[in-house]
Scaffold this active site. Structure first.
Site, PDB file in Angstrom:
ATOM      1  CD  GLU A   1      -0.127  -5.780   5.161  1.00  0.00           C
ATOM      2  OE1 GLU A   1      -0.553  -5.833   4.175  1.00  0.00           O
ATOM      3  OE2 GLU A   1       0.408  -6.646   5.722  1.00  0.00           O
TER       4      GLU A   1
ATOM      5  CD  GLU B   1      -3.314  -7.829   1.207  1.00  0.00           C
ATOM      6  OE1 GLU B   1      -4.342  -8.462   1.725  1.00  0.00           O
ATOM      7  OE2 GLU B   1      -3.101  -6.847   1.137  1.00  0.00           O
TER       8      GLU B   1
ATOM      9  N   GLY C   1       0.300  -5.158   0.224  1.00  0.00           N
ATOM     10  CA  GLY C   1      -0.648  -5.428  -0.811  1.00  0.00           C
ATOM     11  C   GLY C   1       0.049  -5.777  -2.052  1.00  0.00           C
TER      12      GLY C   1
ATOM     13  CB  ALA D   1      -0.956   0.126   1.169  1.00  0.00           C
TER      14      ALA D   1
END
Length: 261
Positions: A138, A118, A115, A70
């Site tokens: 995270e 992910e 991310g 992110a």
């Protein structure tokens, strides 16, 4: 300062019939900001509009990084409402890739963090190089993976390994990633060569049958056996009635190569 556009950071090219390569290039580390997420959606649009794309390979142009996760700087400027909107965009991009009308391959030869990991897990397959490292950091900033990571990772590596990776925020090296099933193919050579070689393996088979296989196997993880078996039956029957099974069967009987779309 010129606004960053999706086409500035994500490009795509059909490198051979049926295979599209999507390149992420948002320095310094492919942080998943809005332009990059929009670019991934645009690449999916292009693949679906083309109508003949069987495989999409997602790669990075930045040495040492697949995607660093992110956009933390962006997170620092938003409130709870816009945080939700940003998370929804990340999830939408991953879900779009996972459920697309083509097979997707993440070609990872650097850091795939947060991310970025992910995104790789949303792809149908992951091809990893020797320099690849994977992590979900995270918890170090008081969050959890929120773009499908807590759901996809256990399906790939099991509950214990998933919790190990999520709760420690450690980075998983290439060899371990292959050992635990996080990566499907690993190579000490060129990752793109390995990814394209895998794409070539899919080229001769029926795409509707391959997608039906993906849906049926996914059902094995999401449903009780009896319900998963029902999905399998429905998928197989659909291929016989509406897919390319008739062409495949006739080609086998007449000893010729099937002409799949």
């Amino acid at each position: 300062m010129t606004a960053e556009l999706a086409t500035d950071v994500v490009t795509w090219e059909v490198v051979r019939p049926g295979t599209m390569v999507v390149t992420m290039d948002r320095g310094p580390a492919n942080a998943l900001g809005i332009p990059l997420l929009d670019g991934l959606q645009a690449a999916c649009d292009a693949a679906e509009t083309a109508g003949d794309i069987k495989v999409m390979v997602i790669r990075s142009a930045i040495d040492g990084f697949f995607a660093a996760g992110a956009d933390i700087k962006h997170l620092g400027t938003i409130n709870a409402e816009s945080f939700t909107a940003y998370g929804n965009q990340m999830r939408a991009a991953n879900d779009r890739i996972e459920s697309a009308s083509f097979i997707s391959i993440a070609a990872v030869d650097g850091l795939a963090l947060g991310g970025g990991m992910e995104l790789a897990m949303a792809c149908t397959f992951r091809v990893g190089g020797a320099k690849a490292r994977y992590g979900l950091p995270e918890v170090n900033i008081g969050l959890i993976p929120g773009a499908g990571g807590t759901q996809r990772l256990p399906r790939l590596v099991g509950r214990g390994k998933a919790l190990d990776i999520i709760l420690t925020a450690r980075q998983v090296p290439a060899a371990e990633a292959a050992e635990i099933g996080l990566v499907d193919r690993s190579t000490d050579g060129d990752v793109m060569e390995a990814a394209l070689a895998l794409a070539d393996e899919f080229a001769g088979a029926s795409l509707p049958a391959q997608l039906a296989g993906i849906r049926s196997v996914d059902a094995a993880y999401d449903l009780p056996f009896s319900e998963g078996a029902r999905v399998e039956l429905e998928q197989e029957q659909g291929l016989f009635e509406h897919g390319e099974a008739a062409e495949g069967i006739d080609a086998f009987i007449t000893k010729r190569k099937p002409d799949f779309a």
